[in-house]
Design an enzyme around this catalytic site. Sequence first.
Site, short mmCIF file in Angstrom:
data_model
loop_
_atom_site.label_atom_id
_atom_site.label_comp_id
_atom_site.label_asym_id
_atom_site.label_seq_id
_atom_site.Cartn_x
_atom_site.Cartn_y
_atom_site.Cartn_z
N ARG A 149 -16.15 68.95 -42.79
CA ARG A 149 -16.71 69.28 -41.47
C ARG A 149 -16.64 68.03 -40.59
NH1 ARG A 149 -19.51 65.36 -41.38
NH2 ARG A 149 -20.42 66.15 -39.47
N ALA A 193 -15.41 67.28 -36.34
CA ALA A 193 -14.21 67.72 -35.61
C ALA A 193 -12.90 67.06 -36.08
CB ALA A 193 -14.44 67.52 -34.11
N ASP A 252 -17.46 67.57 -30.41
CA ASP A 252 -16.58 68.62 -30.96
C ASP A 252 -15.57 69.08 -29.92
OD1 ASP A 252 -19.17 68.79 -32.69
OD2 ASP A 252 -17.49 69.62 -33.83
#
Length: 348
Positions: free
Chosen positions: A46, A48, A237
């Site tokens: 996990r 970005a 993100d």
Amino acid sequence: MMIKPVFWKNNKVVMIDQNALPLCERQLICSDYRQVITAIKDLTVRGAPAIGVAAAMGAALGALSIPAEPVEKFQKTFHAVCDEIEKSRPTARNLFWAIERMKEHLGSAILSGKKNLAGELVKEARRICAEDIEINRQIGQHGSKLISDGDHILTHCNAGALATAGYGTALGVIRTAREQGKKLHVFVDETRPVLQGARLTAWELKKEKIPATLICDNMAGFLMQQNKISKVIVGADRIVANGDTANKIGTYSLAVLAKSHRIPFYVAAPISTFDFSLKTGASIPIEERNECEVTHFKGAQSAPGGMKVYNPAFDVTPAKLISAIVTEKGIITRPYSAAIARLHKGTN
Ligand code: MRU
């Protein structure tokens, strides 16, 4: 030793299982692109930039399983694999950026008559991974100019080595400042609901002996009121054309608090996180995750059964609350639209 959350080895994708941290340090080895999709969905990998690297490597794994001839069929099947990977998580721009880059690479390899197309795609995925580490070091160099000796820095979620191919964005800035000899203290938001701060950022900082204190998300305002925080730095993100920035849920509240206490609020992210096609943050797709993340922790129930839950994974911080954005090309400040347009054109 450098933390490498996702890398390519012997035609497999190796990941640190981030769901097992901090209690257990183990790896997941993926030999099929569908395993990579599951790992992105369930947060084994996990953050970005790490999602982007995993997506590229997942696509490369997919390519290895496609018959090389005929080339048109290879390309069509590869695009179908890419479409599947793109459905894994909606918010992080890096995932779509990496897949676009892999598709473009295949297009040029075909045009230039390359024979081993899957091999070319593997090389490109590995390049994306290596470049990400270098980019993070550049972000660290630029961002460290914003950090002073004696700073008490608050960070949210995990924008560290674990969230990238290595080194980190927001934590990369902190790492570089430390490498330069600056004395710092980091406050780590636990980051409900899945505790990327408490589990992952705290793990990284402890590993590197960077002085840090863990706090619950709802404590930040109290600390700011007591002048215990001098700067806030987070990752991103997706950053859109006007500078509005999506990051882990809770980031927006921190930005409002920081503004109210006149504390600088910085975002650190690579250019691959920018979505130049969206004008404002209102258009950023916000992922909603399973309600179990809110009602349970590690299988233990913490809310009454049948309770209604809302679980958005990200929020959008308006550009006006962001003091500066650090990229590998340098630091940009308001007005963001012009600076981001220059980044897009590559003239920064
Ligand atoms: O749901 P996650 O853990 O993937 O969310 C991660 C974040 O919000 C990070 O802050 C962001 O991706 C920046 S990582 C350098």
